[in-house]
Write a protein that holds these residues in place. Structure first.
Motif, PDB file in Angstrom:
ATOM      1  N   HIS A 622     -48.575  42.160  45.579  1.00 52.38           N
ATOM      2  CA  HIS A 622     -48.576  40.872  44.885  1.00 52.38           C
ATOM      3  C   HIS A 622     -49.170  39.750  45.730  1.00 52.38           C
ATOM      4  O   HIS A 622     -50.107  39.056  45.314  1.00 52.38           O
ATOM      5  CB  HIS A 622     -47.135  40.530  44.481  1.00 52.38           C
ATOM      6  CG  HIS A 622     -46.968  39.211  43.819  1.00 52.38           C
ATOM      7  ND1 HIS A 622     -47.442  38.966  42.542  1.00 52.38           N
ATOM      8  CD2 HIS A 622     -46.420  38.050  44.244  1.00 52.38           C
ATOM      9  CE1 HIS A 622     -47.168  37.714  42.213  1.00 52.38           C
ATOM     10  NE2 HIS A 622     -46.550  37.146  43.226  1.00 52.38           N
ATOM     11  N   GLU A 623     -48.635  39.538  46.925  1.00 47.90           N
ATOM     12  CA  GLU A 623     -49.108  38.441  47.781  1.00 47.90           C
ATOM     13  C   GLU A 623     -50.557  38.664  48.209  1.00 47.90           C
ATOM     14  O   GLU A 623     -51.329  37.704  48.334  1.00 47.90           O
ATOM     15  CB  GLU A 623     -48.203  38.307  49.008  1.00 47.90           C
ATOM     16  CG  GLU A 623     -46.780  37.898  48.699  1.00 47.90           C
ATOM     17  CD  GLU A 623     -46.697  36.474  48.181  1.00 47.90           C
ATOM     18  OE1 GLU A 623     -47.649  35.700  48.385  1.00 47.90           O
ATOM     19  OE2 GLU A 623     -45.679  36.125  47.560  1.00 47.90           O
ATOM     20  N   ASN A 624     -50.923  39.918  48.442  1.00 44.63           N
ATOM     21  CA  ASN A 624     -52.303  40.200  48.840  1.00 44.63           C
ATOM     22  C   ASN A 624     -53.284  39.894  47.717  1.00 44.63           C
ATOM     23  O   ASN A 624     -54.404  39.439  47.960  1.00 44.63           O
ATOM     24  CB  ASN A 624     -52.435  41.667  49.262  1.00 44.63           C
ATOM     25  CG  ASN A 624     -51.742  41.949  50.575  1.00 44.63           C
ATOM     26  OD1 ASN A 624     -51.807  41.157  51.506  1.00 44.63           O
ATOM     27  ND2 ASN A 624     -51.061  43.076  50.654  1.00 44.63           N
ATOM     28  N   LEU A 625     -52.878  40.157  46.478  1.00 44.85           N
ATOM     29  CA  LEU A 625     -53.755  39.865  45.342  1.00 44.85           C
ATOM     30  C   LEU A 625     -53.956  38.363  45.185  1.00 44.85           C
ATOM     31  O   LEU A 625     -55.074  37.894  44.929  1.00 44.85           O
ATOM     32  CB  LEU A 625     -53.165  40.469  44.072  1.00 44.85           C
ATOM     33  CG  LEU A 625     -53.132  42.003  44.023  1.00 44.85           C
ATOM     34  CD1 LEU A 625     -52.336  42.487  42.815  1.00 44.85           C
ATOM     35  CD2 LEU A 625     -54.542  42.572  43.990  1.00 44.85           C
ATOM     36  N   LEU A 626     -52.881  37.605  45.335  1.00 46.44           N
ATOM     37  CA  LEU A 626     -53.017  36.148  45.266  1.00 46.44           C
ATOM     38  C   LEU A 626     -53.939  35.647  46.383  1.00 46.44           C
ATOM     39  O   LEU A 626     -54.795  34.782  46.165  1.00 46.44           O
ATOM     40  CB  LEU A 626     -51.642  35.482  45.382  1.00 46.44           C
ATOM     41  CG  LEU A 626     -50.626  35.785  44.269  1.00 46.44           C
ATOM     42  CD1 LEU A 626     -49.305  35.089  44.570  1.00 46.44           C
ATOM     43  CD2 LEU A 626     -51.150  35.343  42.920  1.00 46.44           C
ATOM     44  N   ALA A 627     -53.738  36.203  47.586  1.00 45.05           N
ATOM     45  CA  ALA A 627     -54.573  35.791  48.717  1.00 45.05           C
ATOM     46  C   ALA A 627     -56.032  36.198  48.493  1.00 45.05           C
ATOM     47  O   ALA A 627     -56.950  35.479  48.912  1.00 45.05           O
ATOM     48  CB  ALA A 627     -54.045  36.422  50.005  1.00 45.05           C
ATOM     49  N   ALA A 628     -56.243  37.334  47.826  1.00 44.26           N
ATOM     50  CA  ALA A 628     -57.612  37.802  47.584  1.00 44.26           C
ATOM     51  C   ALA A 628     -58.368  36.835  46.682  1.00 44.26           C
ATOM     52  O   ALA A 628     -59.565  36.592  46.880  1.00 44.26           O
ATOM     53  CB  ALA A 628     -57.587  39.201  46.969  1.00 44.26           C
ATOM     54  N   VAL A 629     -57.684  36.277  45.678  1.00 46.12           N
ATOM     55  CA  VAL A 629     -58.342  35.308  44.800  1.00 46.12           C
ATOM     56  C   VAL A 629     -58.796  34.092  45.611  1.00 46.12           C
ATOM     57  O   VAL A 629     -59.923  33.600  45.461  1.00 46.12           O
ATOM     58  CB  VAL A 629     -57.393  34.881  43.664  1.00 46.12           C
ATOM     59  CG1 VAL A 629     -58.038  33.809  42.798  1.00 46.12           C
ATOM     60  CG2 VAL A 629     -57.019  36.077  42.802  1.00 46.12           C
ATOM     61  N   LYS A 630     -57.923  33.615  46.498  1.00 47.87           N
ATOM     62  CA  LYS A 630     -58.277  32.455  47.326  1.00 47.87           C
ATOM     63  C   LYS A 630     -59.392  32.804  48.313  1.00 47.87           C
ATOM     64  O   LYS A 630     -60.282  31.992  48.576  1.00 47.87           O
ATOM     65  CB  LYS A 630     -57.032  31.960  48.064  1.00 47.87           C
ATOM     66  CG  LYS A 630     -55.938  31.454  47.127  1.00 47.87           C
ATOM     67  CD  LYS A 630     -54.687  31.055  47.887  1.00 47.87           C
ATOM     68  CE  LYS A 630     -53.596  30.583  46.930  1.00 47.87           C
ATOM     69  NZ  LYS A 630     -52.340  30.254  47.627  1.00 47.87           N
ATOM     70  N   LEU A 631     -59.337  34.038  48.856  1.00 48.64           N
ATOM     71  CA  LEU A 631     -60.373  34.473  49.785  1.00 48.64           C
ATOM     72  C   LEU A 631     -61.730  34.498  49.090  1.00 48.64           C
ATOM     73  O   LEU A 631     -62.747  34.081  49.672  1.00 48.64           O
ATOM     74  CB  LEU A 631     -60.028  35.866  50.324  1.00 48.64           C
ATOM     75  CG  LEU A 631     -60.999  36.466  51.339  1.00 48.64           C
ATOM     76  CD1 LEU A 631     -60.978  35.669  52.638  1.00 48.64           C
ATOM     77  CD2 LEU A 631     -60.625  37.932  51.622  1.00 48.64           C
ATOM     78  N   ALA A 632     -61.741  34.959  47.848  1.00 48.55           N
ATOM     79  CA  ALA A 632     -62.997  34.980  47.092  1.00 48.55           C
ATOM     80  C   ALA A 632     -63.543  33.573  46.922  1.00 48.55           C
ATOM     81  O   ALA A 632     -64.755  33.329  47.050  1.00 48.55           O
ATOM     82  CB  ALA A 632     -62.774  35.638  45.730  1.00 48.55           C
ATOM     83  N   GLY A 633     -62.651  32.630  46.618  1.00 47.94           N
ATOM     84  CA  GLY A 633     -63.081  31.241  46.473  1.00 47.94           C
ATOM     85  C   GLY A 633     -63.645  30.678  47.766  1.00 47.94           C
ATOM     86  O   GLY A 633     -64.663  29.969  47.762  1.00 47.94           O
ATOM     87  N   GLU A 634     -62.978  30.986  48.886  1.00 45.95           N
ATOM     88  CA  GLU A 634     -63.427  30.473  50.184  1.00 45.95           C
ATOM     89  C   GLU A 634     -64.829  30.968  50.534  1.00 45.95           C
ATOM     90  O   GLU A 634     -65.598  30.267  51.185  1.00 45.95           O
ATOM     91  CB  GLU A 634     -62.455  30.915  51.282  1.00 45.95           C
ATOM     92  CG  GLU A 634     -61.085  30.241  51.222  1.00 45.95           C
ATOM     93  CD  GLU A 634     -60.123  30.856  52.235  1.00 45.95           C
ATOM     94  OE1 GLU A 634     -60.557  31.752  52.996  1.00 45.95           O
ATOM     95  OE2 GLU A 634     -58.952  30.454  52.249  1.00 45.95           O
TER      96      GLU A 634
END
Length: 892
Positions: A622-634
C-alpha cells in the motif's frame, strides 16, 4: 444394453476389463486405444474425427479409409468384449456407456468428492492406461489425471495433518517432494509434518531447501502461502488469529542494561513506555532497544503484538497517517473492508473497543509527534505501548502518564561490547588501541558502530587499525557516520553498490525482492544475492522474508550519492503499475481496459488469479504504491502517475479508503493535465467524481462529473460519455435529486445505444429502472426493466441477469404485488452460484425479507434476514450487519 453387474472397467493402471473377476482379453493396438479413449470420458460422446486423431496419433490415412478402419476396430472390440461390451454408437461418434460404480475412474472421483481421499487413491494401480500404446493419449489425456491424483493425494495428506499425524507422514512427503521438487504444496506439508513431529530444525531446513531450489531453477521465491506457513510454524509464539508483528531483534545487541532494567521496573498494567533519543539524534539504537525489550516480554501479551514504523523523520517520505495505521491494526484482528469506519475518531474508537479486553503490546516506532501517536493508544489496562521517537513527548507524560526513558550515546564499555559481539573477543582483544580509536571515531553511535563492525567482519584480513585509517580523514559525528557508510560501500562489488544507490531513489517504507529486481534490471537470483550482501553488511535489513528496508540515515546517504537512472525508475514504476493492474482486474471486474505503459525488457510484474491474494498484495504494498505515484510525478512520468492512481481504485474502494482515492485522483488529474492527455483527464475527472460520491460529497462529485463529461464529449469518447452520464445520474439519485437523475439516465441510454454496447445498455437501463421505481413511475420502470432483461437474455450475459431480476422484484414490491415480488426474488436466489454474486444475493435476501414482512410472514422474513446476515458478516460490512440484527430483533 446394460453391462452385467459383474463387469468392471479399469483405467487407473493398465487398461483392464473384468467379467466375474476374470480378465477379458482386450485387442492390442488400436482396439485398446479406442476403449481407453472412451473410458477416460465415461458416458460422454466422442466424435469420429477425434477418435481418428487418437488412433493414428495425428497422422491418419485418407479420411474415407480412416473412417472405415475405425468401424472395423469398433466391431472387433465389441466382439472381444462380448457381454462386457460398453461401446455405444451415437450420431457422428461413439461413447462408453458404463455404470459409474463399474469404472475405477468414476469411483475415484466420487470418493474424492465425498472426502474419502485414502479410499479414492486405493483405486490407482500404476500409470494410467500403461498398456495402451498411444503417444497422443499419454500426452493429452494422462497428465490431467495425474494432476487430479496429486491434488487428491495432497488433500489426503492435509486431512492426516489436521488429525496431528505429521510424524507418520515425513517419509511419504520426502518421497513426494523428491518426485515433484517444484510442487510447493507438498513442501508446505513436509514443513508441517516435521513441525508436528517435533523436528523444527529439519522443518527449517526443508523450507530453505525448496527456497534455494526455486531460486536456482526458476529464479523465484516460494509463494506467499509457503512463506506464511514458514513464519507461522517456525515461530513458537505464533498462534492462529493473533497478530505477531514484532520485527526480528538485532543479531548483535550489547549494552543498555540500565535502560532495559528501567523499562522492566516501570512496566505495570496499563502503563505506556516512551523511549526518546537525546536531542533527536538518529542511529542511537531506539528501535533496537525497543524491539529487544518488547520481544523479551511478548509472552505476557498473549492476544498479540502490533508494530508499525510511523516514519516520523523519513527525509523523503511522508509520516504514516494514523487513520491508515488504525485500518492495518484493525485488519490484524480481522476487522477489514466495510467494517472499518471512514473517519479517524470512529476508527480510533473501534480500535479501542476491539483491544479493550485483550492483552496487547503495541510498538509505535519512529513517531513524529503526540498528534500522530494519540489515536493509536489503546484504552485497555491489559495493554502496553512502547513508542520510539527523536522528540520528547511531554504531553503524553503529563496527560497519559507515560514514562520517559532517554537514550544517550553508548559508553566506551558498551561500545566495546557491541564490537565484541560482532567481531569476537579474540579480534577485539588483539587490537585494544585500535578498538578505542574506532569507538571514539564512531562517537558511541550504535548505527555507526554496527556498520563499521560489519565492514570489518566482511574482511577478516582487515586489521582494525587499517579500518581506523580509512575513516580518519572526516570531521564531526555525522561526517564520521557518512565516512563509515562510504567505507562499507567501497567494499561492495559494482552491481551491489549500484543497487544500493538505486534504492536511494525509492520513497516507500520498504521494497520487495520482486520490485528490487525490476529496479535493478538484473536476474532475480543476482539481485537477491546483492540484497543479502547489503543485509549482511547492515546496509539493509530484511524485515520479513523477501522484504527489505534500511535506516533513514542510510537511505539519505544512498540518495546523496545521486544515482540518476531514469530507466531504473521507469522499470520500478512499470512493475508496480502492471502488478496492481492485475490485482485491480480481479477486484474491479467491471472496469474499462487502460492501454498501460509498456513493460521494459526483463520486468516481470506479479500476476494474480485469486482476488483475496491480490487484495493482500495491495495491502502489503500500500505505502509503496502511494509513494510510486509521487515518484512518477517527481520524474515527470505523467502517464505512469495517472495510470498508477487509476488502477489502484479497486483496492482503495474495497478497503473503504475514499479519502486516499480523492488524493490519488487529484495527483492523477494533475499528471494528466501536465501531459496534455485529454483521455487521461476525462478518466481521472470521472474517477474523482466517483470518489467524492462515495464519501457522500454529492455536490462536489457533480462538478467533477460535469467536467469529465465536457472533456469526454470534446474528444468523442463514447464509452466514457455514457459511463459518466450514468454515474452522474446515480450520484443525483443518491443525493435525492431524482428528477435530474432521470434526465441523465435517459441521456446515458441514448449514448449506449449509439455505442452499440449490450452490457453497457443493460446496466444503464437497469439503473434507470431503479430510479423510476424511486419516482413511483412503475409502468415506465417495468418497460425499462423488460428492455434491460431482453438485452441480457439476447446477449447471453448471465452475470447481469441477477441484478436485472432483482430490480424487477423491487418494482413488484413497491407496487404492492407481494406474491410477484417473492416469486421474482426466489427466482434470483435460484440462479447458479457463478451467476449470483454475494453482493446481489445479499440485497435480494433483504428485499425478499421485506416482501415477506409486508405479507405478514415474519418467520420467513427472519429466515431470509439471517441468511443475509451471514453474507454481510463474511463481506465485513459492520454497519449493514448492525441494521440487519436490529431488523431481526424487530421481527422476532
Amino acid at each position: 444394453m446394460k453391462e452385467p453387474m459383474n463387469v468392471e472397467y479399469r483405467v487407473l493402471g493398465p487398461l483392464e476389463v473384468l467379467r466375474d473377476g476374470v480378465r477379458v482379453a482386450v485387442p492390442a493396438g488400436r482396439g485398446r486405444v479406442l476403449l481407453a479413449t472412451l473410458l477416460l470420458r465415461p458416458n460422454r460422446f466422442v466424435s469420429v474425427d477425434e477418435l481418428v486423431e487418437r488412433l493414428w496419433d495425428g497422422e491418419p490415412p485418407t479420411l474415407d479409409r480412416a473412417h472405415k478402419t475405425l468401424q472395423m476396430v469398433v466391431r472387433r472390440l465389441r466382439m472381444a468384449l462380448g457381454d462386457a461390451n460398453c461401446v455405444r454408437t451415437a450420431t457422428g461418434g461413439y461413447l462408453a456407456e458404463v455404470d459409474p460404480d463399474r469404472l475405477d475412474l468414476t469411483r475415484f472421483r466420487r470418493l474424492a468428492a465425498e472426502g474419502e481421499f485414502a479410499a479414492a487413491l486405493a483405486y490407482w494401480r500404476g500409470e494410467v492406461a500403461s498398456n495402451v500404446a498411444s503417444p497422443h493419449l499419454h500426452r493429452e489425456d494422462v497428465p490431467p489425471l495425474v494432476e487430479e491424483r496429486l491434488v487428491v493425494h495432497g488433500r489426503r495428506v492435509e486431512a492426516d495433518l489436521a488429525r496431528g499425524r505429521g510424524a507418520g507422514l515425513v517419509d511419504e512427503l520426502r518421497e513426494l517432494t523428491g518426485e515433484h521438487p517444484l510442487r510447493e504444496g507438498f513442501w508446505a506439508q513436509l514443513v508441517q509434518a516435521l513441525h508436528q513431529a517435533g523436528r523444527p530444525g529439519e522443518a527449517l531446513a526443508a523450507y530453505e531447501q525448496i527456497r534455494d531450489h526455486l531460486d536456482d531453477e526458476l529464479g523465484v521465491e516460494p509463494g506467499q502461502p509457503l512463506r506464511d506457513l514458514h513464519a507461522r510454524l517456525l515461530d513458537p509464539a505464533s498462534r492462529a488469529g493473533v497478530p505477531r508483528q514484532l520485527p526480528v531483534g538485532a543479531a548483535h545487541f550489547a549494552g543498555r542494561d540500565a535502560e532495559l532494567a528501567r523499562l522492566t521496573e516501570v512496566t505495570t498494567d496499563g502503563a505506556a513506555v516512551v523511549i526518546t533519543a537525546i536531542d533527536g539524534t538518529a542511529g542511537i539504537g531506539k528501535t533496537a532497544l525497543a524491539v529487544r525489550w518488547a520481544r523479551s516480554v511478548a509472552d505476557r501479551f498473549p492476544d498479540g503484538q502490533l508494530y508499525v514504523d510511523l516514519r516520523g523523520f523519513e527525509p523523503f517520505a511522508d509520516p504514516a497517517d494514523p487513520a491508515e495505521v488504525l485500518a492495518a491494526f484493525l485488519g490484524a484482528f480481522g476487522v477489514s473492508g466495510g467494517r472499518v469506519p471512514v473517519d479517524l475518531p470512529e476508527r480510533a474508537a473501534l480500535y479501542r473497543s476491539v483491544v479493550a479486553d485483550r492483552r496487547v503490546l503495541v510498538l509505535l516506532d519512529n513517531a513524529r509527534d503526540v498528534e500522530q501517536v494519540r489515536p493509536l493508544l489503546p484504552a485497555g489496562r491489559g495493554c502496553l505501548v512502547v513508542i520510539t521517537s527523536r522528540n520528547r513527548f511531554t504531553g503524553l507524560v503529563v496527560r497519559e502518564g507515560a514514562v520517559p526513558v532517554t537514550l544517550d550515546l553508548l559508553g566506551e564499555d558498551d561500545a566495546v561490547a557491541l564490537l565484541t559481539a560482532r567481531l569476537g573477543a579474540g579480534r577485539v582483544a588483539a587490537e585494544p588501541d585500535a578498538v578505542a580509536d574506532l569507538v571514539a571515531f564512531c562517537g558511541g553511535l550504535p548505527l555507526a558502530l554496527a556498520v563499521a563492525a560489519s565492514r570489518a567482519a566482511d574482511d577478516p584480513g582487515l586489521t582494525l587499525r587499517s579500518l581506523v585509517r580509512e575513516l580518519a580523514d572526516s570531521d564531526g559525528l555525522m561526517t564520521h557516520v557518512e565516512a563509515v557508510f562510504a567505507t562499507s560501500c567501497s567494499r561492495l562489488d559494482d552491481d551491489t553498490a549500484r543497487l544500493f544507490r538505486l534504492l536511494g531513489l525509492t520513497t516507500g517504507p520498504d521494497i520487495s525482492l520482486d520490485a528490487a529486481t525490476a529496479l535493478d534490471g538484473r536476474r532475480r537470483a543476482e539481485v537477491r544475492r546483492s540484497l543479502q550482501t547489503l543485509a549482511r553488511m547492515h546496509l539493509l535489513t530484511e524485515r520479513a522474508p523477501g522484504r527489505y528496508t534500511s535506516h533513514d540515515l542510510l537511505r539519505a546517504y544512498a540518495r546523496s550519492l545521486q544515482e540518476t537512472d531514469p530507466a531504473a525508475v521507469r522499470r520500478l514504476l512499470e512493475f508496480y503499475l502492471h502488478s496492481v493492474d492485475s490485482a485491480d482486474r480481479l477486484l474491479r471486474r467491471s472496469r474499462s481496459d487502460i492501454a498501460l505503459c509498456p513493460l521494459s525488457d526483463g520486468v516481470q510484474p506479479v500476476l494474480f488469479e485469486d482476488s483475496s491474494v491480490a487484495a493482500a498484495w495491495c495491502e502489503t504494498e500500500h505505502e509503496n504504491l502511494l509513494a510510486a505515484v509521487k515518484l512518477a510525478g517527481e520524474h515527470g512520468l505523467h502517464q505512469h502517475a495517472w495510470q498508477l492512481a487509476s488502477v489502484m481504485f479497486g483496492y482503495l474502494y474495497l478497503r473503504q479508503r475514499p479519502a486516499e482515492r480523492i488524493e490519488l485522483c487529484r495527483v492523477a488529474l494533475a499528471a494528466a493535465r501536465a501531459s496534455g492527455d485529454r483521455y487521461a483527464e476525462g478518466v481521472t475527472l470521472h474517477s474523482l467524481g466517483n470518489a467524492l460520491s462515495a464519501l457522500g460529497a454529492f455536490g462536489d462529485a457533480a462538478g467533477q462529473y460535469a467536467e469529465a463529461l465536457r472533456v469526454r464529449e470534446e474528444i468523442g469518447h463514447l464509452h466514457g460519455i455514457a459511463v459518466t452520464l450514468d454515474q452522474w445520474a446515480i450520484n443525483h439519485a443518491m443525493g435525492g435529486d431524482l428528477t435530474a437523475a432521470k434526465v441523465l439516465h435517459e441521456r446515458a441510454i441514448e449514448r449506449r445505444k449509439e455505442q452499440g454496447s449490450p452490457s453497457g445498455l443493460a446496466i444503464a437501463l437497469n439503473n434507470y429502472s431503479m430510479t423510476l421505481v424511486s419516482l413511483k413511475e412503475f409502468d415506465a420502470a417495468l418497460t425499462a426493466n423488460d428492455e434491460a432483461y431482453a438485452v441480457v437474455t439476447e446477449a447471453g450475459m448471465t452475470d447481469l441477469a441477477a441484478s436485472t431480476l432483482d430490480t424487477r422484484g423491487l418494482l413488484h414490491l413497491e407496487r404492492g404485488h407481494l406474491a410477484e415480488a417473492v416469486a421474482t426474488f426466489q427466482r434470483v436466489l435460484a440462479l447458479p452460484g457463478d451467476q449470483l454474486p454475494d453482493a446481489i444475493k445479499t440485497v435480494t435476501l433483504e428485499n425478499l425479507a421485506d416482501a415477506h414482512a409486508r405479507a405478514g410472514r415474519s418467520e420467513d422474513a427472519v429466515a431470509a434476514l439471517k441468511e443475509a446476515l451471514l453474507l454481510r458478516e463474511d463481506m465485513g460490512n459492520e454497519k449493514a450487519t448492525e441494521k440487519l440484527r436490529a431488523r431481526i430483533a424487530e421481527l422476532s
